[in-house]
Every structure is written in structure tokens, then in C-alpha cells.
Motif scaffolding. Structure first.
Motif, PDB file in Angstrom:
ATOM      1  N   ASP A 152       0.839  -1.179  -0.043  1.00 18.99           N
ATOM      2  CA  ASP A 152       0.265  -0.021   0.056  1.00 18.99           C
ATOM      3  C   ASP A 152       0.790   1.134  -0.073  1.00 18.99           C
ATOM      4  OD1 ASP A 152      -1.682   2.341   0.897  1.00 18.99           O
ATOM      5  OD2 ASP A 152      -3.182   0.620   1.471  1.00 18.99           O
ATOM      6  N   ALA A 153       0.634   2.076  -1.019  1.00 12.69           N
ATOM      7  CA  ALA A 153       1.338   3.476  -1.042  1.00 12.69           C
ATOM      8  C   ALA A 153       1.584   4.035   0.210  1.00 12.69           C
ATOM      9  CB  ALA A 153       1.177   4.136  -2.104  1.00 12.69           C
ATOM     10  N   ALA A 154       0.457   4.000   0.863  1.00 13.49           N
ATOM     11  CA  ALA A 154       0.360   4.740   2.248  1.00 13.49           C
ATOM     12  C   ALA A 154       1.022   4.168   3.472  1.00 13.49           C
ATOM     13  CB  ALA A 154      -1.055   5.018   2.469  1.00 13.49           C
ATOM     14  N   GLU A 155       1.720   3.113   3.187  1.00 17.05           N
ATOM     15  CA  GLU A 155       2.088   2.258   4.385  1.00 17.05           C
ATOM     16  C   GLU A 155       3.128   3.214   5.184  1.00 17.05           C
ATOM     17  OE1 GLU A 155       3.071  -1.343   2.713  1.00 17.05           O
ATOM     18  OE2 GLU A 155       1.460  -2.295   3.446  1.00 17.05           O
ATOM     19  N   ARG A 156       3.425   3.092   6.230  1.00 20.54           N
ATOM     20  CA  ARG A 156       4.541   3.924   6.874  1.00 20.54           C
ATOM     21  C   ARG A 156       5.768   3.518   6.528  1.00 20.54           C
ATOM     22  NH1 ARG A 156       0.411   3.184  10.105  1.00 20.54           N
ATOM     23  NH2 ARG A 156      -0.684   4.645  11.116  1.00 20.54           N
ATOM     24  N   ASP A 157       6.913   4.268   6.626  1.00 20.20           N
ATOM     25  CA  ASP A 157       8.177   3.903   6.181  1.00 20.20           C
ATOM     26  C   ASP A 157       9.006   3.023   7.162  1.00 20.20           C
ATOM     27  OD1 ASP A 157      10.929   3.806   5.633  1.00 20.20           O
ATOM     28  OD2 ASP A 157      10.890   5.907   4.879  1.00 20.20           O
ATOM     29  N   LEU A 158       9.265   1.884   6.987  1.00 24.85           N
ATOM     30  CA  LEU A 158       9.854   0.678   7.764  1.00 24.85           C
ATOM     31  C   LEU A 158      11.106   1.437   8.430  1.00 24.85           C
ATOM     32  CD1 LEU A 158       8.452  -2.575   6.870  1.00 24.85           C
ATOM     33  CD2 LEU A 158       7.871  -1.390   8.823  1.00 24.85           C
ATOM     34  N   SER A 159      11.797   2.060   7.442  1.00 29.28           N
ATOM     35  CA  SER A 159      13.263   2.350   7.855  1.00 29.28           C
ATOM     36  C   SER A 159      13.219   3.968   9.067  1.00 29.28           C
ATOM     37  CB  SER A 159      14.068   3.069   6.591  1.00 29.28           C
ATOM     38  OG  SER A 159      13.350   4.232   6.234  1.00 29.28           O
ATOM     39  N   ARG A 160      12.036   4.345   9.246  1.00 32.52           N
ATOM     40  CA  ARG A 160      11.857   5.318  10.119  1.00 32.52           C
ATOM     41  C   ARG A 160      11.199   4.807  11.267  1.00 32.52           C
ATOM     42  NH1 ARG A 160      12.414  10.340   7.717  1.00 32.52           N
ATOM     43  NH2 ARG A 160      11.432  11.178   9.614  1.00 32.52           N
ATOM     44  N   LEU A 161      10.841   3.290  11.496  1.00 35.99           N
ATOM     45  CA  LEU A 161      10.372   3.072  12.752  1.00 35.99           C
ATOM     46  C   LEU A 161      11.665   2.634  13.707  1.00 35.99           C
ATOM     47  CD1 LEU A 161       8.271   1.026  14.253  1.00 35.99           C
ATOM     48  CD2 LEU A 161       8.698  -0.908  12.943  1.00 35.99           C
ATOM     49  N   PRO A 162      11.617   3.341  14.850  1.00 39.10           N
ATOM     50  CA  PRO A 162      12.719   3.033  15.868  1.00 39.10           C
ATOM     51  C   PRO A 162      12.757   1.378  16.195  1.00 39.10           C
ATOM     52  CG  PRO A 162      11.435   4.902  16.451  1.00 39.10           C
ATOM     53  CD  PRO A 162      10.608   4.101  15.430  1.00 39.10           C
ATOM     54  N   LYS A 163      13.913   0.925  16.222  1.00 41.72           N
ATOM     55  CA  LYS A 163      14.114  -0.634  16.687  1.00 41.72           C
ATOM     56  C   LYS A 163      15.575  -0.896  17.232  1.00 41.72           C
ATOM     57  CE  LYS A 163      13.274  -0.949  12.179  1.00 41.72           C
ATOM     58  NZ  LYS A 163      13.365   0.156  11.537  1.00 41.72           N
ATOM     59  N   ALA A 175       8.547  -9.442   6.936  1.00 48.34           N
ATOM     60  CA  ALA A 175       7.475  -9.694   7.737  1.00 48.34           C
ATOM     61  C   ALA A 175       6.039  -9.006   7.147  1.00 48.34           C
ATOM     62  CB  ALA A 175       7.474  -8.938   9.026  1.00 48.34           C
ATOM     63  N   ARG A 176       6.097  -7.847   6.600  1.00 49.25           N
ATOM     64  CA  ARG A 176       4.951  -7.227   6.030  1.00 49.25           C
ATOM     65  C   ARG A 176       4.582  -7.764   4.643  1.00 49.25           C
ATOM     66  NH1 ARG A 176       5.791  -0.954   5.050  1.00 49.25           N
ATOM     67  NH2 ARG A 176       4.615  -0.185   6.812  1.00 49.25           N
ATOM     68  N   ARG A 177       5.306  -8.016   3.902  1.00 49.54           N
ATOM     69  CA  ARG A 177       5.083  -8.449   2.537  1.00 49.54           C
ATOM     70  C   ARG A 177       4.525  -9.760   2.494  1.00 49.54           C
ATOM     71  NH1 ARG A 177       6.072  -5.997  -1.901  1.00 49.54           N
ATOM     72  NH2 ARG A 177       6.664  -7.903  -3.127  1.00 49.54           N
ATOM     73  N   HIS A 178       5.388 -11.031   3.344  1.00 39.05           N
ATOM     74  CA  HIS A 178       5.215 -12.144   3.170  1.00 39.05           C
ATOM     75  C   HIS A 178       4.369 -12.801   4.110  1.00 39.05           C
ATOM     76  CE1 HIS A 178       7.819 -12.774  -0.364  1.00 39.05           C
ATOM     77  NE2 HIS A 178       8.570 -11.812   0.427  1.00 39.05           N
ATOM     78  N   TRP A 223       5.719   7.028  15.518  1.00 37.66           N
ATOM     79  CA  TRP A 223       5.856   6.399  14.175  1.00 37.66           C
ATOM     80  C   TRP A 223       4.427   5.656  13.972  1.00 37.66           C
ATOM     81  CZ3 TRP A 223       4.823   1.264  12.150  1.00 37.66           C
ATOM     82  CH2 TRP A 223       5.382   1.000  11.068  1.00 37.66           C
ATOM     83  N   LEU A 224       3.759   5.104  15.030  1.00 39.13           N
ATOM     84  CA  LEU A 224       2.098   4.455  14.731  1.00 39.13           C
ATOM     85  C   LEU A 224       1.359   5.544  14.764  1.00 39.13           C
ATOM     86  CD1 LEU A 224       1.281   1.443  14.358  1.00 39.13           C
ATOM     87  CD2 LEU A 224       1.193   1.380  16.745  1.00 39.13           C
ATOM     88  N   SER A 225       1.425   6.579  15.215  1.00 45.01           N
ATOM     89  CA  SER A 225       0.675   7.573  15.207  1.00 45.01           C
ATOM     90  C   SER A 225       0.544   8.665  14.051  1.00 45.01           C
ATOM     91  CB  SER A 225       0.627   8.386  16.553  1.00 45.01           C
ATOM     92  OG  SER A 225       1.865   9.220  16.685  1.00 45.01           O
ATOM     93  N   GLY A 226       1.641   8.308  13.472  1.00 46.58           N
ATOM     94  CA  GLY A 226       1.928   9.106  12.299  1.00 46.58           C
ATOM     95  C   GLY A 226       1.130   8.894  11.041  1.00 46.58           C
ATOM     96  N   SER A 283      -1.161   3.863   6.588  1.00 41.53           N
ATOM     97  CA  SER A 283      -2.145   2.702   6.414  1.00 41.53           C
ATOM     98  C   SER A 283      -1.682   1.319   6.804  1.00 41.53           C
ATOM     99  CB  SER A 283      -2.786   2.810   4.993  1.00 41.53           C
ATOM    100  OG  SER A 283      -3.727   1.733   4.950  1.00 41.53           O
ATOM    101  N   SER A 284      -2.464   0.469   7.485  1.00 41.38           N
ATOM    102  CA  SER A 284      -1.911  -0.491   7.759  1.00 41.38           C
ATOM    103  C   SER A 284      -2.814  -1.749   7.050  1.00 41.38           C
ATOM    104  CB  SER A 284      -1.876  -1.084   9.251  1.00 41.38           C
ATOM    105  OG  SER A 284      -3.173  -0.628  10.033  1.00 41.38           O
ATOM    106  N   ALA A 285      -3.604  -1.248   5.913  1.00 43.98           N
ATOM    107  CA  ALA A 285      -4.391  -1.955   5.278  1.00 43.98           C
ATOM    108  C   ALA A 285      -3.584  -3.070   4.571  1.00 43.98           C
ATOM    109  CB  ALA A 285      -5.197  -1.201   4.367  1.00 43.98           C
TER     110      ALA A 285
END
Length: 354
Positions: free
Chosen positions: A6-17, A306-309, A345-348, A351-353
Motif C-alpha cells: 500500500d503506497a500509504a504504508e509507513r516507512d519501515l526505515s523510520r520505525l525505531p528499533k 514480515a509485512r510483505r510475506h 511512528w505508529l500515530s503518524g 495505512s496498515s491495510a
């Protein structure tokens, strides 16, 4: 089932981890290895050179001993190009830079200093050079970074005891854990119980490899014999529901490396890696890149897998990031900052669709 992006998915490189499973030589950039090989006149194996120049990881299958030997040969060839303190400093700085790009706020890099000791003046100088490089990289990149000293299960358990004592000695310089790596089909975990007792008594985390090339029994051995706080890989625990409950009840974090599992033939396809099984059983996970030099993908790519597969939603991916932070040896204030960053990150927008 593969997830449709989904083009609106959050950027995983910006997810703190936090990144808890990254091997030292295996963290190297391909271009850096090619430069160092040229610098020292090292003739790399053709399979490795082709992989580095093409951008495609080498074809590996380590589920039999011949395949593991081939993987180890490529790794040893790469390690032979690390000869001077400045090579170590470059590797650590670049590993930190790559982690920062992928959203990591904390990295625990794993190393067996005996592998570098012959070219760096001995065991103690080798570890001190590595720790100095970590301190410099932290200042230069802002990344929180520590070291996990790992023994080699292919060597004598007495060697592991020596390493455990050394790791404890440098606890206040940045060593936070003690591991056990290499082919888990060799050497029983209980043979290394004394080394791990030395490390635990000295305040270090216990983080041996298990449940990668062999099944659930190797994970149980890590728990029973080495009192593991974390298990390197641990994915084969998915084959034993009782073991999954035990890991979940004890809060033992599995350092799961999905791309590595596929590259080494532990699982045939990304969707075969039992991320869902572990997650839904309540087993804490910290996704890791293992050896990106050979497997071709770094930290954020593991979350993308994890997201894609496995159709992990952004809420679930955020929880994976939280689990990596909670399983780390980071100070409480660092953990709090990273966890707050996950919430941000999650509140930004996104879309998690699926």
C-alpha cells in the motif's frame, strides 16, 4: 500469501528499533570488502566476488555440513581482509551508519575476538580495538551500540571460558552479553555451561545460537544448560508448542533473521519462516540481519519481509520493534526513548491495510 504494498504504508526505515543479531564481519558493506581485498591483495572466492559485484547474494545452503563449510569459507575469506585497526574502525562505523539509515537506535554487534587476534596483536588488543571503534562510531553517528562476545562451538569449551572471563573484564567498556555461534550441530550446549556461568555471574546476558540448523531440542538446551536470556535464531521452536509456551512464559527473546533463514536453506521461501507462529504464541522476537554481506539485506528489510510475506500490520510491526527494544541491553532511558519513538511512528500518517 504475499502482501500487496500500500503506497500509504509507513516507512519501515523510520520505525525505531533495536538490532540484536548482527555478526561482525558479516556486517561489512560489499564495496568495503572489495576495496580491502584489493588493498591487501586477497583473492576472494569467485562465488563471493560475483555476488558482491552483482548485488545478488551467493547461492548458499547450510542445512548439510558441506553447505555450512562453503558458507564458512566465504565468511573466513571476508574476515581475512580485516587486518589493521583502521579496517576495524571503518567496518564498525559503516555498520552503525547502515543501522541508523534503517531506523535502529540500538545495535549489539556480535564478535569472536579470537578470530581477529592474530592480525591485531593478540586477544586483548583485538577486543580493545573493537571496543574503541564502537565508542568512536557512537560519537560519530549517535547510535547506541554495544558488543556481544561470542564463543565458537567448534572450538574447545576451555577457549569459551577464556572468552567469558575476558568479556566480563570488559563489561564496563561496552560488552553486554555472551554468545555461542557457528554450526549448532557440533558441540553440545552443556559443554559450554561453565563459560556461560562465568558470563552470567559477571552480569552479562546469555545469548547463544540455537534452533536454526537443528530443531527444538537445541533451543531447549540453550534454556536448560545455558540459561539463555535470548536465543540467536530460535525459529525451530515453532515445531514444539510446549517450547513456544515456555519461551513466551519466560519472556525469552528469539533473535529471528528471516532473510538469513531462507538464504541458508532453513526454509525454502520467505513465507515459510514461522514469524506468525512465534508472534501469535507470544514469543518475543527481535528481527535481525545476521550477515548482510552474504545475505544481501539489512535490518529494515527484515520488517519488510514480515509485512510483505506474512501480512504483518503496522501495529504488529510496531510491536515487533518494541520487542526488540525490550530484549536489548540498552539502558532504561534509551529504551524509553525508542519505545516513545515507536508510538510516534505508529500515530503518524500511514495505512496498515493489507
Amino acid at each position: 500469501m504475499e502482501h500487496v504494498r500500500d503506497a500509504a504504508e509507513r516507512d519501515l526505515s523510520r520505525l525505531p528499533k533495536a538490532h540484536l543479531h548482527l555478526h561482525f564481519t558479516g556486517s561489512m558493506r560489499p564495496a568495503t570488502l572489495l576495496e580491502l581485498a584489493d588493498k591487501y591483495g586477497v583473492r576472494l572466492p569467485e562465488a563471493l566476488t560475483e555476488a558482491l559485484t552483482s548485488g545478488e547474494p551467493p547461492r548458499l545452503r547450510a542445512t548439510d555440513e558441506r553447505g555450512w563449510f562453503r558458507f564458512q569459507r566465504l565468511y573466513d575469506a571476508a574476515r581475512s581482509c580485516l587486518r589493521e585497526p583502521e579496517d576495524i574502525q571503518r567496518l564498525v562505523r559503516e555498520a552503525a551508519e547502515e543501522d541508523v539509515k534503517d531506523g535502529s537506535g540500538w545495535l549489539e554487534i556480535q564478535v569472536d575476538p579470537t578470530s581477529y587476534a592474530p592480525r591485531l596483536g593478540g586477544l586483548i588488543p583485538a577486543l580493545e580495538i573493537i571496543l574503541d571503534a564502537v565508542e568512536t562510531a557512537m560519537r560519530e553517528t549517535g547510535l547506541g551500540m554495544r558488543v556481544l562476545v561470542a564463543a565458537n562451538r567448534m572450538k574447545h569449551p576451555l577457549d569459551a571460558r577464556t572468552l567469558a572471563r575476558l568479556a566480563v573484564r570488559y563489561h564496563d567498556r561496552g560488552v553486554v552479553g555472551f554468545g555461542l555461534s557457528n554450526d549448532e550441530r557440533r558441540g553440545m550446549a552443556r559443554d559450554f555451561d561453565r563459560a556461560f556461568a562465568i558470563a552470567r555471574d559477571g552480569g552479562l546476558l546469555s545469548a547463544p545460537h540455537g534452533g536454526e540448523l537443528t530443531g527444538p531440542a537445541s533451543v531447549r538446551d540453550c534454556l536448560d544448560d545455558l540459561h539463555a536470556n535470548r536465543v540467536g535464531h530460535g525459529v525451530r521452536a515453532a515445531e514444539d508448542p510446549r517450547l513456544l509456551r515456555r519461551l513466551a512464559d519466560r519472556g525469552v527473546t528469539c533473535e529471528v533473521c528471516p532473510a538469513s533463514n531462507v538464504a541458508l536453506g532453513v526454509y525454502e521461501k520467505p513465507e515459510d519462516v514461522p514469524l506468525r507462529t512465534l508472534y501469535e504464541a507470544g514469543v518475543p522476537m527481535a528481527l535481525g540481519a545476521d550477515d548482510p554481506l552474504l545475505f544481501g539485506s539489512r535490518l529494515a528489510a527484515q520488517y519488510e519481509l514480515a509485512r510483505r510475506h506474512h501480512a504483518f500490520t503496522d501495529e504488529e510491526l510496531a510491536e515487533l520493534a518494541r520487542q526488540s527494544v525490550r530484549g536489548s541491553a540498552a539502558p532504561e532511558d534509551v529504551k524509553a526513548k525508542l519505545l516513545a519513538g515507536v508510538d510516534d511512528w505508529l500515530s503518524g500518517p500511514g495505512s496498515s491495510a493489507a
